[in-house]
Scaffold this motif. Sequence first.
Motif, PDB file in Angstrom:
ATOM      1  N   GLU A  29      10.430   9.688   7.260  1.00  0.00           N
ATOM      2  CA  GLU A  29       9.528   9.905   6.041  1.00  0.00           C
ATOM      3  C   GLU A  29      10.360   9.267   4.870  1.00  0.00           C
ATOM      4  OE1 GLU A  29       6.099  10.178   4.131  1.00  0.00           O
ATOM      5  OE2 GLU A  29       6.310  10.102   6.069  1.00  0.00           O
ATOM      6  N   ALA A  38      10.570   5.645   4.901  1.00  0.00           N
ATOM      7  CA  ALA A  38       9.432   4.660   4.682  1.00  0.00           C
ATOM      8  C   ALA A  38       9.074   5.006   3.049  1.00  0.00           C
ATOM      9  CB  ALA A  38       8.339   5.529   5.204  1.00  0.00           C
ATOM     10  N   GLN A  39       9.463   6.243   2.376  1.00  0.00           N
ATOM     11  CA  GLN A  39       9.236   6.272   0.910  1.00  0.00           C
ATOM     12  C   GLN A  39      10.055   5.254   0.184  1.00  0.00           C
ATOM     13  OE1 GLN A  39       6.982   7.643  -0.255  1.00  0.00           O
ATOM     14  NE2 GLN A  39       6.110   9.236   1.146  1.00  0.00           N
ATOM     15  N   ARG A  40      11.287   5.303   0.802  1.00  0.00           N
ATOM     16  CA  ARG A  40      12.223   4.247   0.023  1.00  0.00           C
ATOM     17  C   ARG A  40      11.786   2.851   0.068  1.00  0.00           C
ATOM     18  NH1 ARG A  40      16.400   5.743   2.632  1.00  0.00           N
ATOM     19  NH2 ARG A  40      17.205   7.470   1.463  1.00  0.00           N
ATOM     20  N   ALA A  41      11.280   2.486   1.229  1.00  0.00           N
ATOM     21  CA  ALA A  41      10.773   1.070   1.514  1.00  0.00           C
ATOM     22  C   ALA A  41       9.657   0.769   0.572  1.00  0.00           C
ATOM     23  CB  ALA A  41      10.449   0.870   2.837  1.00  0.00           C
ATOM     24  N   ARG A  42       8.590   1.711   0.274  1.00  0.00           N
ATOM     25  CA  ARG A  42       7.594   1.843  -0.639  1.00  0.00           C
ATOM     26  C   ARG A  42       8.125   1.727  -1.863  1.00  0.00           C
ATOM     27  NH1 ARG A  42       4.741   4.944   3.306  1.00  0.00           N
ATOM     28  NH2 ARG A  42       5.315   6.772   2.479  1.00  0.00           N
ATOM     29  N   LEU A  43       8.870   2.285  -2.436  1.00  0.00           N
ATOM     30  CA  LEU A  43       9.465   2.156  -3.648  1.00  0.00           C
ATOM     31  C   LEU A  43      10.126   0.786  -3.994  1.00  0.00           C
ATOM     32  CD1 LEU A  43      11.071   5.735  -4.055  1.00  0.00           C
ATOM     33  CD2 LEU A  43       9.170   5.036  -5.330  1.00  0.00           C
ATOM     34  N   GLU A  44      11.021   0.273  -3.070  1.00  0.00           N
ATOM     35  CA  GLU A  44      11.445  -0.988  -3.376  1.00  0.00           C
ATOM     36  C   GLU A  44      10.174  -2.099  -3.264  1.00  0.00           C
ATOM     37  OE1 GLU A  44      13.840  -1.322   0.377  1.00  0.00           O
ATOM     38  OE2 GLU A  44      15.900  -0.138  -0.681  1.00  0.00           O
ATOM     39  N   GLU A  45       9.457  -1.854  -2.421  1.00  0.00           N
ATOM     40  CA  GLU A  45       8.319  -2.944  -2.704  1.00  0.00           C
ATOM     41  C   GLU A  45       7.580  -2.815  -4.071  1.00  0.00           C
ATOM     42  OE1 GLU A  45       5.750  -5.942  -1.500  1.00  0.00           O
ATOM     43  OE2 GLU A  45       7.560  -5.126  -0.704  1.00  0.00           O
ATOM     44  N   LEU A  46       7.198  -1.631  -4.606  1.00  0.00           N
ATOM     45  CA  LEU A  46       6.710  -1.396  -5.831  1.00  0.00           C
ATOM     46  C   LEU A  46       7.594  -1.976  -6.990  1.00  0.00           C
ATOM     47  CD1 LEU A  46       5.183   2.387  -5.451  1.00  0.00           C
ATOM     48  CD2 LEU A  46       3.705   0.109  -5.723  1.00  0.00           C
ATOM     49  N   LYS A 102       7.030  -5.784  -7.079  1.00  0.00           N
ATOM     50  CA  LYS A 102       5.731  -6.093  -7.514  1.00  0.00           C
ATOM     51  C   LYS A 102       5.831  -5.804  -9.303  1.00  0.00           C
ATOM     52  CE  LYS A 102       2.933  -5.115  -3.839  1.00  0.00           C
ATOM     53  NZ  LYS A 102       1.627  -4.299  -3.213  1.00  0.00           N
TER      54      LYS A 102
END
Length: 452
Positions: free
Chosen positions: A33, A36-44, A47
């Motif tokens: 988990e 996954a959160q770290r990946a989402r933060l990197e994507e944000l 952007k």
Amino acid sequence: MRQTLIYAALAACMTSFAATPALADVNDELRAELAAQRARLEELEKKLAAATAAQAETARAVAKVESSSAAVAARADSKPLSMPAGLTIYGIADAGIEYGDYGQGHKVRVQSGLGSASRLGFKGERGFGDDLAAYFQLEAGISFDNGQNTGHSSNISNPGQGAASSSAPNTTGVAIFSRNTFVGLRGKAGDIRFGRDYAPIYSITSTSDPFTIGGATAFRLWSSAAASRFDNGVFYFSPEIGGFQASLAYSAGMENNSRSNVGVTGSTTSIGPKDEGKGSSASLTYRKGPLFVGAGYLNFLRQGTVTAPATEDVRRKARNLAATYDFQVAKVYAQYLLGEDNQDGVGKRLDRRVWWLGVAVPFRSVHTLRAVYGHLDDRMSTDRDSSHFGLGYEYALDRQTDLYAYYAQVSNQNGGKNSLCAGGTCQGYDGDTNLPANFTPKSLMMGARYRF
């Protein structure tokens, strides 16, 4: 007892060893988990960086536009492009197709001003405080079908017909601003102007016409016994008091340099009849809410060649009553005119009563139906009566632009040759343009009108 405690301790140890795999599974899930959160933060973060870059680019573009606008404004300040303060350009662009019959077969004509007379005007006003203002108006008639200026009648020889109609020794006789041309002063005591303008008797007539002197109007019957404009005139309009307003006008006429009333009308200013066109007009009106009532008066010497036994031009006198009432769902119109021509040495030359009743019905905000019925009662022994019938439909594209269709006809009897206007500049053929006696001219008009 001691043996029981030993067994309990052994059981607890075995339970702990049994739970260890389950705890390991929980830890694995937590690690997944977090990844996954770290990946989402990197994507944000990516952007956000892109958005920040785009915002910076937009800011640079805005700054460039503002810089260009400032440069344009600076140039405008040095060379003004806007209209001078107090000056207005206005007008009506009107043109369409007429299908008519004036006794010589059906004719299809492309016409200007079928709904309203086409025009181009300039107005200017300058205030001086304390409700005092000076103003002027120049209004030209425009013919969109051929690009020419349109002529409009007055109390003297038509000033649109060329040098033979010159009403001043230093003019060409061709009226550029053939409709209204005047300069005036407006204050608390009223409004006074000098030049060429509507005779007061005509102003209340236009108000009481459902077609406002255009389209299928019955105005041509009325104009045969009255007059619409004064040249070389002074005009006064009183302040409105309790809904009442008075209007007065005086015309110096042709202003000929002559001692005699004998002369050829339309000639130069030295030999024409000395008093041609000289006269006055007045009106008294009352407005309150949906009601309008007016009474008018006219007295002037018409243009005409004076030959024996006549001793002066024909003197025309006219009186009229006009009224309108707006019921919201429909507006009704009424007009009654008494007109007479007399000439010293000859006697009565014309005696007519002209009246009409009309209605305008707006519906669904963009549609208007109009209708008028008028009658000319000839009181002379010739008894050449005429009746006019007109219908109209208008469709508003917006507040300034509309499409229209009008139909009008005039029935004549006892040798009568009265015709219809066929629009705002009365282009219908009459007795002077090959209309047979007792014929019923008919006209169907369709076109578009733009007011600006």
